[in-house]
Write an enzyme that holds these catalytic residues in place. Structure first.
Site, PDB file in Angstrom:
ATOM      1  N   CYS A  98      27.322  68.158   2.971  1.00  0.00           N
ATOM      2  CA  CYS A  98      27.265  67.631   4.334  1.00  0.00           C
ATOM      3  C   CYS A  98      27.556  68.737   5.348  1.00  0.00           C
ATOM      4  CB  CYS A  98      28.254  66.484   4.509  1.00  0.00           C
ATOM      5  SG  CYS A  98      28.251  65.784   6.176  1.00  0.00           S
ATOM      6  N   GLY A 223      14.949  61.962   1.154  1.00  0.00           N
ATOM      7  CA  GLY A 223      15.834  61.543   2.234  1.00  0.00           C
ATOM      8  C   GLY A 223      15.047  61.088   3.440  1.00  0.00           C
TER       9      GLY A 223
END
Length: 321
Positions: A98, A223
């Site tokens: 992240c 994604g």
């Protein structure tokens, strides 16, 4: 050749996982990360992020779901990983990718790419805590500022005993800017027998094939491409099998949005459906010109019912939320 739905904070939640897996093509979903600080979290937290735990850890279409954890303390992460699988998660995923500043400031996510030894300690502690039959996977990037530590990061995950590693083919500094450097995954993959999953910039079937070729990976994680084209996984599976595929029309997309509204569940759902639909349209307009026009119609609406009424008008379908 597995297709995995990527974890995306604030986007790919329970409702989106349900919608996308209903359309089909995915073999596994990974949840948004659950932040672990310094304590064993109560079961209700895991259920909030992963309501599928009430359905044997699967979406209503039968796709397994894996809980993702994010944190820096190996022992605490290990305790929470153990609880996750006890509650029914199909393995545990660890977030080292992240790029969000708020996450990195608290020494979570991609900032740990600077410390391969810490990654090793976390993965090993979780692997030791989780039953051998449950998979432990890790999500990483090629590095933080550059790719100079790619091999160390990869080796840390492998030597700690992880079952698989998903590599987002960019550094933290790259963020989500194209291109994705799929070719940089292949040299890493050849140094170990661990299952490697390629991730980044797969928006269509051609990208999927190029990603496989350049990375050397059979398995691919989708994604943003799956949000822009909700039937991307289904199309890939169909074309991979040499079958003709007809893409979903805008009308069919609207019907799927309506179906997802049926799962509104009190609390903040009055605004939730409206805000989430607007957010999703930001991705859909990359593939559907009608999505941009529709966003202009609803962007000032606050009520979920108002948004749903507009969708119903556009789709000529009658239902209630």
């Amino acid at each position: 050749m597995k297709l995995i739905l990527a974890p995306m904070e604030g986007v790919v939640d329970f409702h989106m996982r349900q919608l996308l897996t209903d359309i089909g093509g995915f073999d596994l979903c990974v949840t948004e990360f659950i932040r672990v600080v310094d304590a064993l979290l109560p079961a209700r937290v895991f259920h909030r992020y992963c309501p599928e735990l009430n359905n044997q850890g699967k979406t209503q279409s039968g796709t397994p779901v894996r809980i993702q954890l994010l944190g820096q303390h190996a022992n605490v992460l290990a305790e929470n990983a153990q609880r996750a699988v006890e509650l029914g998660s199909h393995g545990v995923d660890l977030n080292f990718g992240c790029p969000a500043k708020t996450v990195n400031k608290s020494k979570g996510g991609a900032v740990l790419l600077k410390e391969p030894e810490q990654i090793y300690q976390i993965v090993k502690a979780v692997r030791d805590a989780v039953p051998v039959d449950d998979e432990v996977s890790a999500k990483v990037r090629l590095g933080f500022d550059d790719c100079s530590q790619s091999q160390e990061i990869f080796d840390a995950v492998c030597s700690a005993g992880a079952s698989s590693i998903a590599i987002h083919a960019r550094t933290k500094r790259d963020g989500y800017r194209p291109p994705a450097y799929w070719e940089k995954i292949k040299p890493l993959k050849t140094t170990s027998d661990i299952n490697v999953v390629a991730n980044g910039e797969v928006w269509n079937f051609e990208h999927y094939r190029l990603c496989q070729q350049r990375s050397g990976c059979d398995d691919v994680m989708l994604g943003r491409g799956a949000l822009a084209k909700p039937d991307l996984a289904a199309e890939i599976v169909s074309k991979r099998n040499g079958e003709h595929y007809t893409a979903l029309s805008w009308q069919q997309i609207l019907h799927h949005i309506i179906d997802s509204s049926m799962h509104c569940d009190g609390g903040n759902s009055e605004r939730y459906f409206a805000s989430r639909t607007k957010q999703w349209l930001g991705y859909l307009k990359l593939q559907y010109t009608d999505a941009n026009l529709f966003f202009e119609e609803i962007k000032r609406l606050k009520s979920s019912q108002e948004v749903l009424d507009k969708i119903l008008q556009a789709s000529n379908k009658v239902t209630t939320c």
